[in-house]
Design an enzyme around this catalytic site. Structure first.
Site, PDB file in Angstrom:
ATOM      1  CG  ASP A  19      51.805  20.779  48.536  1.00 34.02           C
ATOM      2  OD1 ASP A  19      52.358  21.731  49.102  1.00 34.02           O
ATOM      3  OD2 ASP A  19      50.674  20.843  48.028  1.00 34.02           O
ATOM      4  CB  SER A  23      50.154  18.189  51.258  1.00 36.48           C
ATOM      5  OG  SER A  23      50.236  19.510  50.888  1.00 36.48           O
ATOM      6  N   GLY A  41      41.301  17.617  52.739  1.00 33.46           N
ATOM      7  CA  GLY A  41      40.758  18.949  52.447  1.00 33.46           C
ATOM      8  C   GLY A  41      41.152  19.984  53.483  1.00 33.46           C
ATOM      9  CG  HIS A  45      49.669  30.921  46.386  1.00 37.74           C
ATOM     10  ND1 HIS A  45      49.016  30.237  45.389  1.00 37.74           N
ATOM     11  CD2 HIS A  45      48.900  30.792  47.503  1.00 37.74           C
ATOM     12  CE1 HIS A  45      47.877  29.726  45.884  1.00 37.74           C
ATOM     13  NE2 HIS A  45      47.792  30.047  47.160  1.00 37.74           N
ATOM     14  CB  THR A  46      56.839  31.648  46.758  1.00 36.48           C
ATOM     15  OG1 THR A  46      56.753  30.698  47.819  1.00 36.48           O
ATOM     16  CG2 THR A  46      56.512  33.031  47.287  1.00 36.48           C
ATOM     17  CE1 TYR A  80      48.262  26.454  44.241  1.00 37.39           C
ATOM     18  CE2 TYR A  80      48.460  25.706  41.969  1.00 37.39           C
ATOM     19  CZ  TYR A  80      49.028  25.930  43.209  1.00 37.39           C
ATOM     20  OH  TYR A  80      50.352  25.640  43.415  1.00 37.39           O
ATOM     21  CB  SER A  96      46.345  15.080  47.055  1.00 35.37           C
ATOM     22  OG  SER A  96      46.914  16.348  46.994  1.00 35.37           O
TER      23      SER A  96
HETATM   24  C1  GLA Z   1      49.143  24.122  47.226  1.00 34.14           C
HETATM   25  C2  GLA Z   1      50.075  23.634  46.111  1.00 34.14           C
HETATM   26  C3  GLA Z   1      51.528  24.023  46.364  1.00 34.14           C
HETATM   27  C4  GLA Z   1      51.651  25.502  46.715  1.00 34.14           C
HETATM   28  C5  GLA Z   1      50.624  25.920  47.766  1.00 34.14           C
HETATM   29  C6  GLA Z   1      50.596  27.406  47.980  1.00 34.14           C
HETATM   30  O1  GLA Z   1      49.438  23.444  48.410  1.00 34.14           O
HETATM   31  O2  GLA Z   1      49.979  22.249  45.939  1.00 34.14           O
HETATM   32  O3  GLA Z   1      52.326  23.680  45.264  1.00 34.14           O
HETATM   33  O4  GLA Z   1      51.551  26.295  45.563  1.00 34.14           O
HETATM   34  O5  GLA Z   1      49.304  25.506  47.420  1.00 34.14           O
HETATM   35  O6  GLA Z   1      51.797  27.818  48.498  1.00 34.14           O
END
Ligand code: GLA
Length: 388
Positions: free
Chosen positions: A173, A127, A123, A37-38, A223, A129
């Protein structure tokens, strides 16, 4: 649903459904060692592409028809000309989102056929997606000979996610799926987009992912909410220092001094992000010294922050992390990705793979009634052609 398809399965299906010889592409999922989440706060992350991928067979047709076949779901989606977001086939929206980005650049995307599928669990926070968006963008770039840069593809894939999946994700991602490098992690500065690869000489260590097998509903709404809370924090801090543009620019001391001006929830969100950025820097120094003990400690601290301050964990993830604390062969463990389900990432001593797998599976199953999945992942290359 069969989520364990290989490129051979994909190519065979293409030949069964369509004509001609397709281009074959592999686009990987990702892990993130630390820096959660950075990315949307202009901060640092430490991801890597993994050896779990989505494979594509893709070719132009001259009929102005678009046909997408998802081998994992066994579903065909076909349309002519333009197409709005699909409620029936949610997976198709990622592809439609990518086509929309090409159209915005004035690129004429005429008819095409595409079969895709792979082995990234859906899920699970790995990643899938981003892999779908990046692999498809890479495919369009190739078959329509657009000569876009790798960075263009990353940014178009991210916009597809914003506009067609409604998740205001950061850039990590998609960046990892495109720029991943075998046996390396990379530290990405999400403001400048500079990145440095670090060889992950694991020698005696293994990365194990444990899939909770839960994906809580809240994930995308919460989110987007976290993103807004971070922006609220920046607005408050700007009053004290007008050069602050994002939480990346904030020192922990400035935050602490002005705690009184914050609503406690927004304060906690900001405090987590500011400390997490510092942790990524410290984790990279630990890697440079091969100090995996220190690295592992930072992973546990990251989990604590995500659980208590950022509040994106859930009971299943917390159980998995807590249970590793008295396994002396586990150096670090934390939830990974957006949160509210998906996987934990664990750094374990090599040789203990089976012990870890058996123990964590039995405890988690006993406590939740769910049988988790454990994956020992390797770091792989980013999106690429595979039949050249
Ligand atoms: C998801 C988002 C990313 C990132 C993470 C948390 O995977 O797609 O961009 O923010 O959460 O780090």
């Amino acid at each position: 649903m069969n989520a364990d398809n290989t490129i051979i399965d994909i190519e065979n299906k293409y030949h069964e459904l369509f004509h001609g010889n397709p281009l074959c592409i592999q686009a990987p999922g990702r892990i993130n060692l630390i820096g959660e989440h950075t990315d949307y706060n202009d901060g640092f992350v430490l991801p890597a592409a993994i050896n779990m991928s989505i494979y594509f067979a893709i070719g132009k047709n001259n009929e102005n028809v678009f046909s997408f076949y998802s081998l994992d779901f066994g579903e065909l989606f076909t349309f002519k000309d333009g197409c709005a977001i699909s409620d029936t086939y949610p997976w198709a929206n990622y592809l439609l989102g990518v086509i929309a980005q090409f159209k915005k650049l004035g690129i004429d995307i005429t008819g095409l056929d595409c079969v895709f599928g792979g082995n990234i669990p859906i899920g699970a926070g790995l990643s899938s997606s981003a892999a779908l968006e990046c692999g498809f963008a890479f495919g369009l770039d190739n078959i329509f000979e657009c000569n876009l840069t790798k960075y263009d593809l990353v940014s178009m894939a991210q916009k597809a996610e914003h506009e067609y999946a409604g998740v205001m994700c950061g850039i990590m991602d998609q960046f990892a799926s495109v720029f991943g490098k075998k046996d390396h992690v990379f530290r990405l500065d999400c403001r400048s987009h500079d990145y440095n690869y670090f060889p992950l000489e694991m020698n005696n260590h293994i990365i194990a992912l444990v899939n909770t097998k839960v994906e809580h509903e809240l994930a995308s709404s919460e989110y987007n909410e976290r993103r807004k809370e971070c922006e609220q924090g920046v607005d408050i801090l700007k009053e004290f220092n007008s050069s602050i543009v994002s939480l990346r620019d904030v020192d922990e001391s400035l935050l602490i001094e002005n705690k009184g001006d914050f609503n406690p929830i927004v304060y906690n969100r900001c405090h987590y992000v500011v400390c997490e950025n510092q942790r990524v820097i410290r984790a990279c120094s630990a890697l440079e010294k091969s100090d995996f003990r220190e690295f592992g400690k930072l992973m546990y601290q990251c989990h604590e922050g995500l659980r208590d301050e950022y509040e994106v964990s859930c009971k299943e993830l917390d159980i998995l992390v807590e249970e590793t604390m008295d396994m002396e062969y586990v150096l670090g463990s934390r939830m990974m990705g957006g949160g509210f389900g998906g996987c934990t990432i664990n750094l374990i001593t090599a040789g203990y793979e089976n012990t870890f797998k058996n123990k964590i599976t039995s405890i988690y199953t006993k406590k939740t009634g769910i049988i988790p999945e454990v994956y020992f992942v390797k770091l792989g290359d980013g999106v690429r052609l595979i039949n050249q």
